[in-house]
Design an enzyme around this catalytic site. Structure first.
Site, mmCIF file in Angstrom:
data_model
loop_
_atom_site.group_PDB
_atom_site.id
_atom_site.type_symbol
_atom_site.label_atom_id
_atom_site.label_comp_id
_atom_site.label_asym_id
_atom_site.label_seq_id
_atom_site.Cartn_x
_atom_site.Cartn_y
_atom_site.Cartn_z
ATOM 1 N N GLY A 168 0.802 -1.215 0.000
ATOM 2 C CA GLY A 168 0.000 0.000 0.000
ATOM 3 C C GLY A 168 0.833 1.263 0.000
ATOM 4 N N CYS A 169 0.231 2.342 0.475
ATOM 5 C CA CYS A 169 0.775 3.680 0.258
ATOM 6 C C CYS A 169 2.027 4.009 1.072
ATOM 7 C CB CYS A 169 -0.308 4.724 0.544
ATOM 8 S SG CYS A 169 -1.680 4.692 -0.632
#
EC number: 2.3.1.74
Length: 395
Positions: A168-169
């Site tokens: 993810g981010c």
């Protein structure tokens, strides 16, 4: 074990380590050719997903897009591709096979395009690459995207690969942390780091019962960024743009379920709580203190800033909480405006924007004239990655 052998082993271990810190030697970028104008995206999105009858929801989505701070994004999914794959356009329709068929090809291909540009800027033969780190939240396959890109680039079969899926981010910081350890503990190592993200796994039609999904539809874009990382740059040959001094990862307190994603028959679904900006802004100073007290820095405006642009609310609240000069997040907001949120690849786009704008504006260093800076990744967990960077003088 005899004393002489112990001494030899110690010398051997020491000889394996680099003398200096890991540096970023080159950066390359790639995006799909399909650019999407944010101002017209609500009309397009509701039309392509056969949702034009949901007029109130469309106006809500338009407000999300207007407040996003984004002018344009790049997307692999064109109108033609979506028309050929109606299950991807529906809300929560079984569509994983169709999505996987796209991303297992496109993710390594886009990564290869970015990597080729980084290798060209680096200026060294690709045979000198010793390690590959590949990161994506877009699909899963075996052998992985690391293998596929290695074959596409024609790297040595003995290159040492690390594949990171579903981070993810925050993962733009994770790959730098791992690359730093590899470069500093393997003398002569040159690490090719690639983050490649395609929103084909998360694209879906709107629903008034899943507004956090619509937030993602308003923010996320596609892109790949590649870096060459290595210690002890060869003088006059390799030209570092940043050094990596220190790294950390932490899970924020009381943040369970704040951001999560789940790979299902319908693709990758994600959920985020409204208070994500508050959780990050409330805890970010603790990460800064931990990182910079060892360097005697407590004024956060003395740093250059590279923060993952999860969305404008996160940036606004961090800025307010730390009393940052608005100029500090200029590069971050610029990348958000031009590309949207590209998950793990975002912070590397910001690194590139900062070094280029520093050169164009006649700054004395790659860090907007400052010596030391911070790179933050925020993502599922809620997890925060911190990287302390040192800029390089500009001639």
């Amino acid at each position: 074990m005899p004393g002489g052998m112990m001494a030899d082993l110690e010398a051997f271990r020491k000889a394996q380590r680099a003398d200096g810190p890991a540096t970023i030697l080159a950066i390359g970028t790639a995006t799909p050719p399909n650019a999407v104008d944010q101002s017209t995206y609500p009309d397009y999105y509701f039309k392509i997903t056969n949702s034009e009858h949901m007029t109130e929801l469309k106006e809500k989505f338009r407000r999300m897009c207007d407040k996003s701070g984004i002018k344009k994004r790049y997307m692999y999914l064109t109108e033609e591709i979506l028309n050929e794959n109606p299950s991807v356009c529906a809300y929560m329709a079984p569509s994983l096979d169709a999505r996987q068929d796209m991303v297992v090809v496109e993710v390594p291909r886009l990564g290869k395009e970015a990597a080729a540009k980084a290798i060209k800027e680096w200026g060294q033969p690709k045979s000198k690459i010793t390690h590959v780190i590949f990161c994506t939240t877009s699909g899963v396959d075996m052998p992985g995207a690391d293998y596929q890109m290695t074959k596409l680039l024609g790297l040595r079969p003995s290159v040492k690969r690390v594949m990171m899926y579903q981070q993810g981010c925050f993962a733009g910081g994770t790959v730098l942390r791992v690359a730093k350890d590899l470069a500093e503990n393997n003398r002569g190592a040159r690490v090719l780091v690639v983050c490649s993200e395609i929103t084909a796994v998360t694209f879906r039609g709107p629903s008034d019962t899943h507004l956090d999904s619509m937030v993602g539809q308003a923010l996320f874009g596609d892109g790949a960024r590649a870096l060459i990382v290595g210690a002890d740059p060869v003088p006059e040959v390799e030209k570092p743009c940043f050094e990596m001094l220190w790294t950390a990862q932490t899970i924020l307190p009381d943040s369970d379920g704040a951001i999560d994603g789940h790979l299902r028959e319908v693709g990758l679904t994600f959920h985020l709580l409204k208070d994500v900006p508050g959780l990050i802004s409330k805890n970010i100073e603790k990460s800064l203190v931990e990182a910079f007290q060892q360097f005697g820095i407590s004024d956060w405006n003395q740093l250059f800033w590279i923060a993952h642009p999860g969305g404008p609310a996160i940036l606004d609240q961090v800025e307010a909480k730390l009393n940052l000069d608005p100029k500090k997040l200029r590069a971050t907001r610029q990348v958000l405006s031009e590309y949207g949120n590209m998950s793990s690849a975002c912070v590397h786009f910001i690194l590139d924007e900062m070094r280029k704008s520093s050169q164009q504006n006649g700054c004395s260093t790659t860090g907007e004239g400052l010596d030391v800076g911070v790179l933050f990744g925020f993502g599922p967990g809620l997890t925060v990655e911190t990287v302390v960077l040192k800029s390089v003088p500009l001639q």
